[in-house]
Design an enzyme around this catalytic site. Sequence first.
Site, PDB file in Angstrom:
ATOM      1  N   ASP A 190      19.539 132.885 -10.621  1.00 43.27           N
ATOM      2  CA  ASP A 190      19.197 133.926  -9.660  1.00 43.27           C
ATOM      3  C   ASP A 190      18.602 133.280  -8.412  1.00 43.27           C
ATOM      4  O   ASP A 190      17.719 132.421  -8.503  1.00 43.27           O
ATOM      5  CB  ASP A 190      18.191 134.905 -10.275  1.00 43.27           C
ATOM      6  N   ASN A 198      18.493 137.883   3.706  1.00 43.52           N
ATOM      7  CA  ASN A 198      19.342 138.902   4.330  1.00 43.52           C
ATOM      8  C   ASN A 198      18.576 139.697   5.375  1.00 43.52           C
ATOM      9  O   ASN A 198      19.113 140.021   6.443  1.00 43.52           O
ATOM     10  CB  ASN A 198      19.895 139.854   3.261  1.00 43.52           C
ATOM     11  N   ASP A 207      25.421 135.168   2.998  1.00 46.37           N
ATOM     12  CA  ASP A 207      26.744 134.767   2.505  1.00 46.37           C
ATOM     13  C   ASP A 207      26.880 133.245   2.466  1.00 46.37           C
ATOM     14  O   ASP A 207      27.495 132.687   1.544  1.00 46.37           O
ATOM     15  CB  ASP A 207      27.843 135.355   3.399  1.00 46.37           C
ATOM     16  N   ASP A 230      23.090 138.491  -6.120  1.00 45.72           N
ATOM     17  CA  ASP A 230      22.632 137.118  -5.921  1.00 45.72           C
ATOM     18  C   ASP A 230      22.488 136.373  -7.247  1.00 45.72           C
ATOM     19  O   ASP A 230      21.762 135.379  -7.330  1.00 45.72           O
ATOM     20  CB  ASP A 230      21.297 137.104  -5.176  1.00 45.72           C
TER      21      ASP A 230
END
Length: 305
Positions: A190, A198, A207, A230
């Site tokens: 994770d 973000n 991204d 994620d």
Amino acid sequence: MAETLAVLFTAGTVVGLLVALGTELDDVRRWLVVGILTCTGGSALGLVVAGRRVPRVVLQALVGGSAVLIALAVLVPVDALSAVALACLLAFVVVDSCYFFSRRFAVGHVLGGFVVVDSALLLRGDVAAGTVLALNTIMVALAVVTHRLAVRASGASSDPLTGLPNRRAFDDALQDLVRDGGTASVALLDLDHFKEINDTSGHEAGDRVLLRVAEVQLPPGALLARHGGDEFALLLPGRGGEEAVVEVWRLCDRLVDTGLSCGVAQLHAGESAAQLMRRADGALYAAKAAGRGRVELASAARVAS
């Protein structure tokens, strides 16, 4: 691939046997039939027995060889109708090549099949060139449709951003691994503070982080998938829990600029895929609770389904 090719070889054996039974053969043709059926039947049996142990290059050789066997079979029947019927077995080569092989190899197999089978049909002298062209047209249409279906099928099992296998593909691979048994581990990875990336730098920056993880060098035989958002899932066949932890730490070291929290669980005898993933998820939760940037190994206790 091996299973599909075994089915096609079996079907080809049956078709060849049916045509041979309905045709009067001289000694030369009879022995040719015996040789062809021995090759196709033996290949089918070998593929069933060997299964996933068959190397990909051997499968490609078998597909190419099957086109040669079809061309030889075309020369056996006395009547042209039976010869064209046998030539239609080329559809098996087309389907298998266009579904399982890359475009370059698929085109090579299909064109090679056209050359040898068309040559056999024309060599007979009783099959019109128009009939051969009509057969080729059907095969080309079949190749195009099969390739498009293969592209759509691969898209259903891959993540559009990273190109990694998606959760569905990972679950399928995990089910196969659990079914086969043996030593294996899974890890859930994770990204730490991904939402903040973000929010502060934009989704393009997020991204780029995901792509960085997707491009990391993996241990031999490992499968990395984007499990959602994620979170990534790593399948480690042949590795026990402690060894898997070492491998995951090595992966984290290659992503030193990307914070990761990881949970690892080793597959135990009689354990289901769902139970294994629950333990890995519990280990991931423990890694996050301990301050993130850690790799935790799940306990041996199984979680009830």
